[in-house]
Design a protein around this motif. Structure first.
Motif, PDB file in Angstrom:
ATOM      1  N   ALA A  84      75.580  85.192   3.084  1.00  0.00           N
ATOM      2  CA  ALA A  84      75.482  86.211   4.130  1.00  0.00           C
ATOM      3  C   ALA A  84      76.072  85.706   5.441  1.00  0.00           C
ATOM      4  N   ALA A  85      75.843  84.450   5.751  1.00  0.00           N
ATOM      5  CA  ALA A  85      76.399  83.873   6.978  1.00  0.00           C
ATOM      6  C   ALA A  85      77.924  83.847   6.925  1.00  0.00           C
ATOM      7  N   ARG A  87      79.819  85.897   5.092  1.00  0.00           N
ATOM      8  CA  ARG A  87      80.270  87.294   5.201  1.00  0.00           C
ATOM      9  C   ARG A  87      80.270  87.746   6.654  1.00  0.00           C
ATOM     10  N   ALA A  88      79.227  87.379   7.387  1.00  0.00           N
ATOM     11  CA  ALA A  88      79.135  87.788   8.791  1.00  0.00           C
ATOM     12  C   ALA A  88      80.275  87.200   9.619  1.00  0.00           C
ATOM     13  N   ALA A  89      80.693  85.991   9.261  1.00  0.00           N
ATOM     14  CA  ALA A  89      81.709  85.301  10.061  1.00  0.00           C
ATOM     15  C   ALA A  89      83.131  85.637   9.640  1.00  0.00           C
ATOM     16  N   PRO A 113      77.680  94.711  14.362  1.00  0.00           N
ATOM     17  CA  PRO A 113      77.900  93.367  13.797  1.00  0.00           C
ATOM     18  C   PRO A 113      78.223  92.318  14.865  1.00  0.00           C
ATOM     19  N   LEU A 116      75.037  91.437  16.826  1.00  0.00           N
ATOM     20  CA  LEU A 116      74.167  90.562  16.036  1.00  0.00           C
ATOM     21  C   LEU A 116      74.685  89.132  16.046  1.00  0.00           C
ATOM     22  N   ALA A 117      76.003  88.980  16.204  1.00  0.00           N
ATOM     23  CA  ALA A 117      76.604  87.654  16.260  1.00  0.00           C
ATOM     24  C   ALA A 117      76.592  87.063  17.670  1.00  0.00           C
ATOM     25  N   THR A 162      84.516  91.963  14.144  1.00  0.00           N
ATOM     26  CA  THR A 162      84.272  90.519  14.121  1.00  0.00           C
ATOM     27  C   THR A 162      85.545  89.726  13.821  1.00  0.00           C
ATOM     28  N   PRO A 164      87.611  89.737  11.134  1.00  0.00           N
ATOM     29  CA  PRO A 164      87.401  89.075   9.841  1.00  0.00           C
ATOM     30  C   PRO A 164      88.678  88.438   9.305  1.00  0.00           C
TER      31      PRO A 164
END
Length: 234
Positions: A84-85, A87-89, A113, A116-117, A162, A164
């Protein structure tokens, strides 16, 4: 010539699930390498294993066998929290069902997103992205006030908030009319070109697939050979 940077590498992936009379194998011995900034389409009929493969490549699920690396991370060996970490980054998602939160405005959905980061520039970056997708005047609208095409554009802006490394899109225009779907597809490729984001599309639409640099065709959980298809470039 500079060696391309590998962004995704899958080796001998398999996925089986338990059923009442034993187990069902959904994916068989899948190997694939995708380089930075490539556009790759995974194509095939419904039930061929496309979405299951995307889930494994993105770290949303784990394989029953084999290995998958995303941006150098061994997803097959990590816990759900660790995946999950990552994916978030490193990962953005665009799904055919949009998955917007109905209680948040378009801007709030886009910026969530990043907020949250801990991104203190999330609001400004969100407004910029909404402008890029042609929705600057819809920032304060809720999903119920937007058309299907507008909701999908919000979802695309959210996917890019983010920055990606990889964007996964699962049938991104399937629930849209032809004209709106074309605009959404154009937007994905424009943002891919502008930001250098690796784009992995899952689709049954051959016309959309042909816009990608490579096509990997699936049938019954396996890659199948065809002209222009590279099933394993690793």
């Amino acid at each position: 010539m500079k060696t391309p940077e590998v962004h995704i590498k899958a080796t001998n992936l398999a996925k089986s699930v338990k059923v009442s009379d034993g187990s069902l194998t959904i994916l068989h011995d899948i190997s694939l390498t995708i380089n930075r900034a490539e556009t790759v389409a995974i194509v095939g009929a419904s039930g061929s294993g496309k979405s299951t493969l995307l889930s494994l490549l993105a770290g949303l699920d784990t394989p029953s066998a084999g290995e998958v690396y995303l941006a150098g991370h061994p997803l097959h060996a990590l816990s759900e929290d660790q995946r999950a970490a990552i994916r978030a980054a490193d990962v953005g998602f665009v799904f055919q069902s949009f998955l917007l939160l109905p209680s948040l405005t378009a801007l709030e959905n886009v910026t969530l997103p990043a907020e949250l980061a801990g991104d203190k520039q999330a609001r400004q970056r969100g407004l910029t992205l909404l402008q890029q997708v042609g929705l600057a005047d819809r920032a304060d609208f809720y999903p119920a006030q937007l058309s299907g095409g507008e909701q999908q554009r919000v979802a695309i802006a959210r996917a890019f908030i983010t920055n990606p490394a990889v964007l996964f899109a699962d049938e991104p225009s399937a629930n849209l009319d032809a004209a709106t779907g074309q605009k959404i597809e154009d937007l994905l490729f424009c943002l891919n070109a502008d930001k250098g984001t690796t784009l992995v599309l899952v689709t049954h639409n051959d016309e959309l697939a042909q816009r990608c640099q490579r096509q990997c065709r699936m049938q019954a959980g396996r890659f199948v050979g065809a002209e222009g298809v590279i099933a394993d470039v690793g």
